[in-house]
Every structure is written in C-alpha cells, then in structure tokens.
Design a protein around this motif. Structure first.
Motif, mmCIF file in Angstrom:
data_model
loop_
_atom_site.group_PDB
_atom_site.id
_atom_site.type_symbol
_atom_site.label_atom_id
_atom_site.label_comp_id
_atom_site.label_asym_id
_atom_site.label_seq_id
_atom_site.Cartn_x
_atom_site.Cartn_y
_atom_site.Cartn_z
ATOM 1 N N SER A 40 0.817 -1.210 0.000
ATOM 2 C CA SER A 40 0.000 0.000 0.000
ATOM 3 C C SER A 40 0.852 1.261 0.000
ATOM 4 C CB SER A 40 -0.907 0.005 1.223
ATOM 5 O OG SER A 40 -0.122 -0.084 2.388
ATOM 6 N N SER A 205 -3.945 3.137 1.792
ATOM 7 C CA SER A 205 -4.294 2.020 0.932
ATOM 8 C C SER A 205 -3.975 2.379 -0.504
ATOM 9 C CB SER A 205 -5.780 1.697 1.080
ATOM 10 O OG SER A 205 -6.089 0.595 0.262
ATOM 11 N N TYR A 206 -3.146 1.549 -1.126
ATOM 12 C CA TYR A 206 -2.742 1.759 -2.517
ATOM 13 C C TYR A 206 -2.320 3.194 -2.764
ATOM 14 C CZ TYR A 206 -4.521 -2.808 -2.369
ATOM 15 O OH TYR A 206 -4.711 -4.086 -1.978
#
Lengths: 306, 378
Positions: A40, A205-206
């Motif tokens: 992430s 996240s990502y």
C-alpha cells in the motif's frame, strides 16, 4: 513543531503510483501507527521520510529538516528499523553495535556498546554471530542498534512481523517507555492489537491516505453498522447473507458471525428475516471493530499492485 | 517410468529455466553477444608474427649502401623506420621506453669499409623482453642485408660469393639475451594476477550489501558515498600490497627474473595500478545488480584485457585499431611499466607517460563510481 510534517508526497515507480499525495503530520512524543494492506506504500512513505527515497512531488520536513535537501541531517537524528533484518549476519552482536556506534561517532564506543548490550540482556552473547539469533532477538538487536545514537524520531517498518506474542508485548512496552521520554515513533504494522496501542493511526491504501485519527475516531468516521449473529449452522447463514444488498462483510468470529454494512437501513432490511429463516439464530447489534473498518477500506480500494 | 522420469516435469523445469534466463538481461546479452564480440575482436586482432615494427635508425652518413640496406629492411615488412635518432643516447632512450622495437646502427665509415672490403658492420639492437616479437625480424636479417649490399655494389655473382661473408650483421638481443620467455611472462603475470583478484573482489562489494539487505541500513545511517567507496576499496588495496610482495618474491626466487630497475618506482606504479583496479571493481559493483552480474561483467572485461594488452600476444602484432583499443586497459600500461622497470632498468622519465595513464584511470573510475553510486534507493 511537529516531528513529521509532510504534504502531497508522490512517488512513482515506472507507471505505478506507489505513494499518491500523502499528507501526514506527527507531533513530538506521539506514537503513530501506520496501517494498510501489503503493497500500500507504507515502506515507501517511511523511506521518503528518512531520506532513502526522493519524492517525485510534495514537500515536507522531518524534525525540522527538509526531506529533499537535508537528508544527511535527517539520517543523523532519525532511527530507522528496516522491515528485513539488515545488520551484518557474519558479524557478532558486539561487532555490529560497535560498527553502528562508530558510524554515528558515539564516544566512547565501548561504553555505548556495553550499556546497549546490558539493556538488551545480551552481554553474555556479545561474541555470538548475529546471523545465529532467533527472529525475536534479531528484532531486539535491530531496535537497540537504531536507538543507540538517541534519535529524536524512530521509524519502524513492520518491526514485529514474525515475532511471538510475548516478544511483541515486550517490544511495545519498550516503545511506550521510549515515547514517554520524548521520542516520536512512527510504526507500520498489520496487527490490530498493535494499532490499538498507538496514540493515533493513519491508514493508507494503494498509495492514498484514507483515514487518520485515534482508533475511536477512525472507527466512528467509517460510519459502519455491525450486527452480531449467534446460533447453530452459522456457515449456512453466512452463505445466505453473502451478496445481499446492504451486506458488505460477513465474517465468522469464533462462535459468532459479524455482519457489517455501511448503510444501516439496508443492512437492517437484509437481516430482518434471518431469525425466521434460520431456526435458533439470534441477531443483536454489535460494536464495529477496527478490523471491520480496515476490511471495508481494503475491499473499497482498487489493488494497483496486480 | 512415470515416477522416475516424466517429460511433462522436465518440460516444466526447462520452461522455468528459459524464463529466468530471459529475465536476466545482462546474462542474456552476455550469452549471445560476448562470444560474437570476442570471436571477431580476437580473430582479427591477434597475430603471432608481428610485422611493421617501429625501428630507429642511427646513421650518420647518407651513402648509397646505407640507403640500400634501410630500403631492404623496410621491404621485408618487419621494420618500419619511423624514428631517426641523432645519437646513440637518443636511440637508447627510445628503446628503453618501448617506443621502438629495434635500433639499427649503420656506422659513419660503413661506405668506406664496403668499398675497401674491410669487414663492414651494421648493428641491430632488438628489444627482446618479449622474445617472440623480435624473432621473425631477426631471422630474415642476415640474408636480406647482404643481398641488398651486393645489389648496391653491382658486383657480379662471382664477386658476390666472395663479398658475401664480408658484411657482418651484429645482433644484440637487449634485456633478455637468452630469449627466456619467463622474463616476459612473469612480470606480466603480476599484472594479470592483481587484476583478476582485485577487480573480482571489489566488483561484488556493493552488490553483496544489496543482496543481503544490509545496503538499506547502511544508506539510512550517516555515511557519505566517498566514505563508503573508500571503506570498500582500501582494504583490498592492502590485500593487493600483500599479493605484490608474494609475486615479486616468487619472481625473484623461483624464476630468477632479473631485477634491474628501481624498486620504489616499481612499487609506486603497482600501488597506482592496484588502486585503479579496485576502483574499477567498485565501479562495476555500482552497475551490476547481483553478484552474478558483477562477476560476469568482470570476466567480460577480463578476457580482452589479457588478450589485447600484450600479455598473451605481442601488442605490436595487432592492427592499429586493436592497439588503440588495447590502450583502454590499465593492464596494457602496467605491463609496459613493469617490463621497462624490471627488465630494462627504466627510470621515471621513461615510464612517466604510462604512469600518467594509470593516474587518469584512477581519477576516471573514482569519478564514475561516485556519480553512479546511488545514495538513495530510487
């Protein structure tokens, strides 16, 4: 002054944006948990902060030093513990510590090494090769080596991966002891119990920062509703609920089933007939956990590591 | 049958192996490109019977006999008179520096002696440090010179027979009169051994840190690229020093290599050479990403440097382009220095140019390594 103040950090590798406009600030003396799924961008963000990577975009300061121009100063004041054990396995414990002490020009070397070994309880194993240590001891050695020069900020990248619960507990006690002495700590982790031991958490996240705040704030702001189901044959109930409108997550927890949704009305509607359809099953409102929130985040964001 | 050998399983292993081969670009390029490059390079460059060797002429008179002999020597193809020395001392300097392979001296009274039939002499000094280089040129010498002289005299055949014995060609094989090839090989081996161990050891210096994961930590701690480079390079400089002592002692004790030159000059040159080598190895380690690639790059460099430096085959035997290419190897310059100092007793002025080359290599490799060194993990 915040220990960490970065904004709009972007880092791309090829055509993948691994860190996407991350903004973060950590106050002095704070312990901040850095959470997010594998790949992430946690490690990349930490590496930018300690001067190991240069961001493609964004600015910021760490301990008041510019992350683009002052990386050498930052390296002197920051302790960074890598995810993988990165001391010399073919050097003894003592030799590794001496090496670090000399690199940071700590004087006298012997005094620093001896007191660090004493604190670690490794004095008797000073001449043992570092490569022969177990995972837990390697992690303690690495922590000791990166706090030997008394850094003002500690960056820990998944420090407790593969370490047993007792060693993890001791590790966290040590982190809290250090923080009470004024040290600022940013620690990445996958463990929920560790997240709950932090003053604040940031969820990435990502490449995108999705949530930040105390655990209670993050859970509240997620706006999830959770019901707990108890009774026989919950596996069949789970199967039946899967995919119903309003039901985002169905996860077994021991003898219970957690059903989570972001829209309270739809979720209630979906569960309305469960008690009739499945004999003996009881539905009651439950507490949304941090893990439920994270699973929700994970399924909501697109995987860009594929 | 099925449990011991299955084509499907073999196929799986083969496919996996080919995929991995293709992924490692450097290895793949080496497997296809290197044999071709080396075949072409060495095939055209190497020649064991060197011709057109540079020669200096020391001739004070300009008579028809002198001209006839010079012309005849040039016609053999072995001699190329591109230096005309004014004095014997100048010629001596040229041969000790290795600028010429031969010095041909035709005395001032040559014409008078030819005409009076009073035992005319010419002197040919050959640089025999590499015995193979001079042998072809020397073997054709006597007949060619005599015939030229006779043609110039225009004497009849009968007279020719009588006069033939009169020309005296004196050949001095300088520096290595017995033509012992060890004298040439062993000083060269010093360079080759140093090159092999020094470059190879330092070429994995950084890749080993990267592969073991210790690089990230090293970079996160306060150490500058210059410190890291020197920290990697200096220990091997010391190892090189030990090797030098061992090889030189063995050269003296086992092979009885004559040691005519200045020891301190030789050691200074060796030190600079070893420094160039460890820096070259370090530069390789900033380019290679794995230890395997580092070793492959080392060998890619190693083979042509042995073949084209004059260690294995006569440098002068190579075509001009190959000689120019050979200049890019530190070994080429080092060989010239060791042979000049050990066998010829050359002093600093004679080898200063070659030492200058080595200093340039040191600066170049250090510069490239510092630029290539990635201070970050970007």
């Amino acid at each position: 002054m915040n220990a960490i103040d970065v904004h709009g950090l972007v880092k791309r590798f090829g055509d993948k944006t691994v860190v996407d406009h991350v903004t973060m600030s950590v106050a002095e003396g704070e312990i901040v948990g850095f959470l997010g799924p594998n790949g992430s961008g946690k490690t990349t963000t930490i590496r930018i902060m300690c001067g190991l990577l240069t961001p493609d975009e964004g600015e910021g300061t760490v301990l008041g030093f510019n992350i683009r121009t002052d990386s050498l100063r930052i390296k002197r004041e920051v302790g960074y513990m890598t995810q993988k054990f990165s001391f010399y396995e073919d050097l003894t414990i003592g030799e590794n510590l001496e090496f670090v002490a000399r690199l940071y020009r700590l004087k006298p070397v012997e005094e620093h090494v001896a007191s660090t070994l004493e604190d670690l309880g490794l004095t008797s194993r000073r001449n043992q090769l570092a490569g022969t240590l177990s995972g837990g001891w390697k992690q303690r050695l690495a922590l000791a080596a990166c706090i030997m020069h008394k850094p003002k900020l500690l960056l820990l990248d998944e420090p407790t991966a593969g370490v047993d619960p007792k060693a993890r507990r001791e590790f966290w006690d040590e982190i809290h002891r250090l923080a009470s002495g004024g040290l600022t700590v940013l620690v990445s982790t996958h463990y929920m119990d560790e997240a709950e031991r932090c003053h604040r958490i940031s969820y990435i996240s990502y490449g995108k920062m999705l949530a930040t705040g105390t655990v209670a704030e993050v859970v509240r702001n997620a706006g999830l509703t959770t019901f707990v189901l108890q009774g026989p044959r919950l596996d069949q109930v789970a199967e039946a609920l899967q995919g119903r409108p309003g039901v985002d997550q169905v996860a077994p927890f021991g003898a219970t089933l957690h059903v989570v949704g972001s829209d309270k009305k739809k979720l209630e509607a979906a569960l309305a007939d469960v008690e009739k359809e499945h004999k003996g099953v009881k539905v009651s409102p439950g507490e949304t956990s941090l893990e439920d929130v994270f699973i929700q985040f994970m399924s909501g964001s697109k995987d860009n590591m594929a | 049958m099925n449990s011991v050998f299955s084509f499907a399983r073999l196929g799986a292993l083969l496919i996996k192996e080919f995929i991995q081969m293709r992924r490692d670009r450097i290895t793949f390029a080496m497997m296809l490109g290197v044999p071709l490059i080396q075949l072409v390079l060495f095939g055209y460059a190497i020649n064991n019977d060197p011709k057109s060797l540079p020669a200096a002429l020391v001739a004070t008179s300009n008579d028809p006999y002198t001209r006839a002999i010079v012309a005849a020597l040039q016609t053999t193809g072995y001699y190329r008179f591109d230096h005309v020395a004014q004095s014997a001392a100048e010629a001596e300097f040229l041969i000790s520096r290795g600028d010429v392979a031969f010095v041909v001296t035709i005395p001032a009274d040559f014409a008078r002696r030819v005409e009076s039939g009073n035992n005319p002499q010419i002197l040919i000094e050959a640089d025999a440090t590499d015995p193979a280089v001079a042998s072809g040129a020397i073997s054709t010498l006597g007949t060619v010179a005599s015939q030229a002289l006779l043609r110039a005299q225009g004497t009849q055949e009968a007279a020719a027979e009588a006069a033939k014995g009169q020309l005296d060609v004196v050949v001095h094989r300088r520096y290595n009169p017995e033509g012992i090839s060890q004298y040439n090989i062993v000083p060269g081996l010093l360079g080759v051994i140093l090159q092999m161990t020094m470059v190879m050891m330092t070429s994995i210096a950084l890749t080993r840190e990267t592969e073991r994961g210790t690089m990230e930590n090293l970079l996160a701690m306060p150490s500058s690229p210059l410190e890291i480079m020197m920290g990697k390079v200096l220990p091997y400089l010391a190892v090189g020093g030990v090797q030098v002592v061992v090889v030189l002692a063995a050269a003296k004790l086992l092979f009885a290599i004559p040691f005519t030159g200045s020891m301190s000059l030789l050691l200074t040159a060796v030190l600079i050479f070893v420094l160039a080598l460890v820096l070259l190895g370090y530069t390789i380690s900033t380019i290679a990403r794995t230890q395997m690639q580092a070793l492959q790059l080392t060998f890619f460099f190693f083979l042509p440097s042995i073949m084209l430096s004059g260690f294995m085959f006569p440098y002068r035997g190579m075509p001009d382009w190959a000689q120019a290419f050979g200049e890019i190897f530190p070994l080429t310059h080092f060989l010239r220095i060791t042979r000049a100092v050990m066998l010829k007793g050359a002093e600093l002025p004679a080898v200063a140019g070659e030492i200058g080359w080595l200093v340039v290599f040191v600066a170049l490799f250090a510069g490239v390594a510092l630029v290539r060194f990635r201070r970050t993990l970007d």
